[in-house]
Design an enzyme around this catalytic site. Structure first.
Site, PDB file in Angstrom:
ATOM      1  N   LYS A 116       0.812  -1.219   0.000  1.00  0.00           N
ATOM      2  CA  LYS A 116       0.000   0.000   0.000  1.00  0.00           C
ATOM      3  C   LYS A 116       0.847   1.271   0.000  1.00  0.00           C
ATOM      4  O   LYS A 116       0.371   2.327  -0.465  1.00  0.00           O
ATOM      5  CB  LYS A 116      -0.967  -0.007   1.188  1.00  0.00           C
ATOM      6  CG  LYS A 116      -1.877  -1.243   1.240  1.00  0.00           C
ATOM      7  CD  LYS A 116      -2.694  -1.419  -0.030  1.00  0.00           C
ATOM      8  CE  LYS A 116      -3.420  -2.768  -0.077  1.00  0.00           C
ATOM      9  NZ  LYS A 116      -4.095  -3.011  -1.372  1.00  0.00           N
ATOM     10  N   LYS A 158      -0.753   2.590   9.270  1.00  0.00           N
ATOM     11  CA  LYS A 158      -1.296   1.454   8.515  1.00  0.00           C
ATOM     12  C   LYS A 158      -0.171   0.512   8.119  1.00  0.00           C
ATOM     13  O   LYS A 158       0.962   0.942   7.919  1.00  0.00           O
ATOM     14  CB  LYS A 158      -2.004   1.952   7.240  1.00  0.00           C
ATOM     15  CG  LYS A 158      -3.206   2.843   7.485  1.00  0.00           C
ATOM     16  CD  LYS A 158      -3.898   3.211   6.177  1.00  0.00           C
ATOM     17  CE  LYS A 158      -5.135   4.055   6.433  1.00  0.00           C
ATOM     18  NZ  LYS A 158      -5.844   4.427   5.177  1.00  0.00           N
ATOM     19  N   GLY A 165      -8.666  -2.207   5.936  1.00  0.00           N
ATOM     20  CA  GLY A 165      -8.941  -1.859   7.329  1.00  0.00           C
ATOM     21  C   GLY A 165      -8.199  -2.688   8.364  1.00  0.00           C
ATOM     22  O   GLY A 165      -8.286  -2.402   9.556  1.00  0.00           O
ATOM     23  N   GLU A 200      -0.429   8.260   7.727  1.00  0.00           N
ATOM     24  CA  GLU A 200      -1.283   9.198   6.991  1.00  0.00           C
ATOM     25  C   GLU A 200      -1.978  10.148   7.947  1.00  0.00           C
ATOM     26  O   GLU A 200      -2.225   9.819   9.105  1.00  0.00           O
ATOM     27  CB  GLU A 200      -2.409   8.432   6.253  1.00  0.00           C
ATOM     28  CG  GLU A 200      -1.980   7.715   5.026  1.00  0.00           C
ATOM     29  CD  GLU A 200      -3.127   6.977   4.352  1.00  0.00           C
ATOM     30  OE1 GLU A 200      -4.195   6.789   4.976  1.00  0.00           O
ATOM     31  OE2 GLU A 200      -2.943   6.576   3.206  1.00  0.00           O
ATOM     32  N   ARG A 292      -8.819  -6.508  -8.398  1.00  0.00           N
ATOM     33  CA  ARG A 292      -9.738  -7.632  -8.629  1.00  0.00           C
ATOM     34  C   ARG A 292     -11.108  -7.103  -9.048  1.00  0.00           C
ATOM     35  O   ARG A 292     -11.366  -5.902  -8.961  1.00  0.00           O
ATOM     36  CB  ARG A 292      -9.918  -8.408  -7.324  1.00  0.00           C
ATOM     37  CG  ARG A 292     -10.534  -7.533  -6.226  1.00  0.00           C
ATOM     38  CD  ARG A 292     -10.899  -8.288  -4.963  1.00  0.00           C
ATOM     39  NE  ARG A 292     -11.617  -7.454  -4.024  1.00  0.00           N
ATOM     40  CZ  ARG A 292     -11.067  -6.621  -3.152  1.00  0.00           C
ATOM     41  NH1 ARG A 292      -9.751  -6.493  -3.097  1.00  0.00           N
ATOM     42  NH2 ARG A 292     -11.813  -5.887  -2.336  1.00  0.00           N
ATOM     43  N   VAL A 295     -17.032  -7.385  -5.030  1.00  0.00           N
ATOM     44  CA  VAL A 295     -18.378  -7.859  -4.683  1.00  0.00           C
ATOM     45  C   VAL A 295     -19.436  -6.917  -5.283  1.00  0.00           C
ATOM     46  O   VAL A 295     -20.446  -7.363  -5.829  1.00  0.00           O
ATOM     47  CB  VAL A 295     -18.549  -7.909  -3.147  1.00  0.00           C
ATOM     48  CG1 VAL A 295     -19.988  -8.272  -2.772  1.00  0.00           C
ATOM     49  CG2 VAL A 295     -17.572  -8.888  -2.512  1.00  0.00           C
TER      50      VAL A 295
HETATM   51  C1  MV4 Z   1      -8.505   5.985   6.659  1.00  0.00           C
HETATM   52  C2  MV4 Z   1      -9.522   6.656   7.348  1.00  0.00           C
HETATM   53  C3  MV4 Z   1      -9.321   7.965   7.677  1.00  0.00           C
HETATM   54  N1  MV4 Z   1      -8.169   8.577   7.348  1.00  0.00           N
HETATM   55  N2  MV4 Z   1      -7.373   6.635   6.355  1.00  0.00           N
HETATM   56  C4  MV4 Z   1     -10.523   1.698   6.558  1.00  0.00           C
HETATM   57  C5  MV4 Z   1     -10.382   0.683   5.479  1.00  0.00           C
HETATM   58  C6  MV4 Z   1      -9.040   0.898   4.905  1.00  0.00           C
HETATM   59  N3  MV4 Z   1      -9.083   0.690   3.490  1.00  0.00           N
HETATM   60  C7  MV4 Z   1      -8.713   2.291   5.254  1.00  0.00           C
HETATM   61  N4  MV4 Z   1      -9.702   2.754   6.165  1.00  0.00           N
HETATM   62  C8  MV4 Z   1      -9.713   4.031   6.580  1.00  0.00           C
HETATM   63  N5  MV4 Z   1      -8.602   4.719   6.290  1.00  0.00           N
HETATM   64  C9  MV4 Z   1      -7.229   7.891   6.702  1.00  0.00           C
HETATM   65  N6  MV4 Z   1      -6.092   8.515   6.374  1.00  0.00           N
HETATM   66  C10 MV4 Z   1     -10.686   5.955   7.629  1.00  0.00           C
HETATM   67  C11 MV4 Z   1     -10.784   4.632   7.262  1.00  0.00           C
HETATM   68  C12 MV4 Z   1     -12.006   3.984   7.570  1.00  0.00           C
HETATM   69  C13 MV4 Z   1     -12.868   3.589   6.583  1.00  0.00           C
HETATM   70  C14 MV4 Z   1     -12.593   3.775   5.233  1.00  0.00           C
HETATM   71  C15 MV4 Z   1     -13.474   3.364   4.273  1.00  0.00           C
HETATM   72  C16 MV4 Z   1     -14.661   2.750   4.632  1.00  0.00           C
HETATM   73  C17 MV4 Z   1     -14.940   2.565   5.962  1.00  0.00           C
HETATM   74  C18 MV4 Z   1     -14.060   2.971   6.956  1.00  0.00           C
HETATM   75  C19 MV4 Z   1     -14.383   2.786   8.282  1.00  0.00           C
HETATM   76  C20 MV4 Z   1     -13.525   3.188   9.232  1.00  0.00           C
HETATM   77  C21 MV4 Z   1     -12.312   3.768   8.890  1.00  0.00           C
END
Ligand code: MV4
Length: 453
Positions: A116, A158, A165, A200, A292, A295
């Site tokens: 990532k 991350k 997530g 981030e 990919r 869903v």
């Molecule tokens: C974040 C964020 C806020 N700020 N990154 C959750 C899934 C993963 N792909 C990254 N995620 C998040 N990254 C930053 N810099 C909040 C989330 C996040 C989230 C993102 C998309 C859909 C649902 C979520 C639920 C909680 C946190």
């Protein structure tokens, strides 16, 4: 075009791929575990090969078993669906060395986007706006403190090998950063066998919006609009829709252009998704790329009236993205509700077992992708997704009302499902107004810590 495709998956997506193959005149090979002997993908494929015991790692994740099944049936391509082998670069590499076409991007691109931090650096280089943060891996907590001081708190740590997530930590004050950093390192090592982390700026109330792209091996990439995926719980999406209520025509143009630019940079030659976070000021930032078919791909299919799996197969066989694509238009609005065999009143505990009776909704504008049938026994070994209802309407309100009547018609007895939860969400006023973000479920439906954990 391919003569025979092996589908290295199960459940609704295996059926979905078999349907596309039939319409393309391609023979199909199903693979199945001992738990899936009586499943519909086995019944509807032209051939079927048992690849092992019920646990995924002994069957759907067992590379030698899958490759052997492809060899003995003389399949010339493998479609991985989503999950299981879909983003496994090692598997794609083995397919290549066996002369079997992996229906997806190259192993190199899977690897590049699977890290990532590399993915973000690549997109930043290409001129795509990315979430502010570290460049590459953060070496230690001292460097993390320096970067956090520059971008400002709160920050999020991350895992580079994470995604979706898993293995994330929010840090609100510098005092907590060193401990969070070392805990995240240990966790990432344990979960992904890779301790590397990146940092981030943390957005408190983002919307999750993703752009569907399709590339071919001739350097063409098209964007097929966006999907709004903010309605989720514990990083599991519950409802997706297209178009997003938060995206204007101008923003769509900008997001699509950014997604195409990023995909072209890596010579992306399959179906894929570029994930963005949209902040409260209406600015979007690249977060991750999924290499990919997802869903939620049907909502895009319904607004574009195109078969994404067919297109994905076509480009894997060396074909081109639709040449007349510029004349395609998004038409109306589509919403998908994921129906899981889980009990929403019991912390979403899986509810496997026999479906004793089943009635599937239908009618104008209603599509149901499912492998379920009356008397079907849902195994406890796999994901609990049992159906996706996708409703299309002339506008968002029509699609929602249609979904409500489809949910009312859906009868599933014998197992608990998430249908009652969907009814509650669709009736809730903030959802109706399109006013929500990724914290919506925790705030308005289950009233917990905000839905982030
Ligand atoms: C974040 C964020 C806020 N700020 N990154 C959750 C899934 C993963 N792909 C990254 N995620 C998040 N990254 C930053 N810099 C909040 C989330 C996040 C989230 C993102 C998309 C859909 C649902 C979520 C639920 C909680 C946190």
């Amino acid at each position: 075009m391919f003569k025979k495709i092996l589908i290295a998956n199960r459940g609704e997506i295996a059926l979905r791929i078999i349907r596309a193959c039939k319409e393309l005149g391609i023979s199909t090979v199903a693979v199945y575990s001992e738990a899936d002997v009586h499943s519909l993908h086995v019944r509807f494929a032209d051939e079927a090969v048992c690849i092992g015991a019920p646990p995924s790692h002994k069957s759907y994740l067992n590379i030698p078993h899958i490759i052997s099944a492809a060899e003995i049936t003389n399949a010339d391509a493998i479609h991985p669906g989503y999950g299981f082998m879909a983003e496994n670069a090692h598997f794609a590499e083995i397919c290549r060395s066996c002369g079997i076409q992996f229906i997806g991007p190259t192993p190199e691109v899977i690897t590049q986007m699977g890290d990532k931090a590399v993915a973000k650096d690549t997109m930043r280089d290409a001129g795509v706006p990315v979430i502010p943060g570290s460049e590459g891996v953060v070496a230690n907590s001292k460097q993390a403190l320096e970067i956090a001081a520059r971008i400002g708190y709160p920050v999020i740590i991350k895992a580079v090998a994470g995604g979706g997530g898993r293995g994330m930590r929010v840090v609100r004050v510098p005092e907590n950063l060193p401990n969070a950093f070392s805990a995240a390192t240990t966790e990432a090592q344990a979960a992904f066998s890779n301790p590397d982390l990146y940092l981030e700026k943390y957005f408190e109330n983002p919307r999750h919006i993703e752009v569907q792209i399709l590339g071919d091996s001739h350097g063409n990439v098209i964007a097929l609009g966006e999907r709004e995926c903010s309605i989720q719980r514990k990083h599991q999406k519950l409802i997706e829709e297209s178009p997003s209520p938060a995206v204007s025509a101008k923003m769509r143009k900008e997001m699509s252009a950014a997604a195409v630019k990023g995909a072209k940079r890596v010579r992306y030659n399959s179906a894929g998704t570029i994930e963005f976070l949209l902040d409260e000021n209406g600015k979007f930032y690249f977060m991750e790329m999924n290499t990919r078919i997802q869903v939620e791909h049907p909502v895009t299919e319904m607004v574009f009236a195109l078969d994404l799996i067919e297109e994905q197969i076509r480009v894997a066989a060396g074909g081109r993205v639709p040449v007349n694509f510029k004349y395609y238009k998004m038409r109306g609005h589509a919403i998908e509700c994921r129906i899981n065999a889980e009990d929403p009143d019991k912390e979403f505990r899986p509810s496997p077992g026999k479906i004793t009776s089943l009635h599937i909704p239908g009618g104008l504008g209603v599509r149901v992708d499912t492998h379920a049938y009356a008397q079907y026994n849902i195994p406890a070994n796999y994901d609990s997704l049992i159906a996706k209802i996708i409703c299309h309407g002339g506008n968002r309100e029509e699609a929602i009302v249609r979904m409500q009547r489809a949910l009312d018609e859906f009868i599933i007895e014998g197992v608990a499902t998430t249908i009652p939860m969907h009814k509650r969400i669709l009736a809730e006023e903030n959802f109706r107004k399109g006013q929500f973000n990724t914290n919506y479920i925790g705030k308005y439906i289950f009233k917990n810590n905000g839905g982030t954990s």
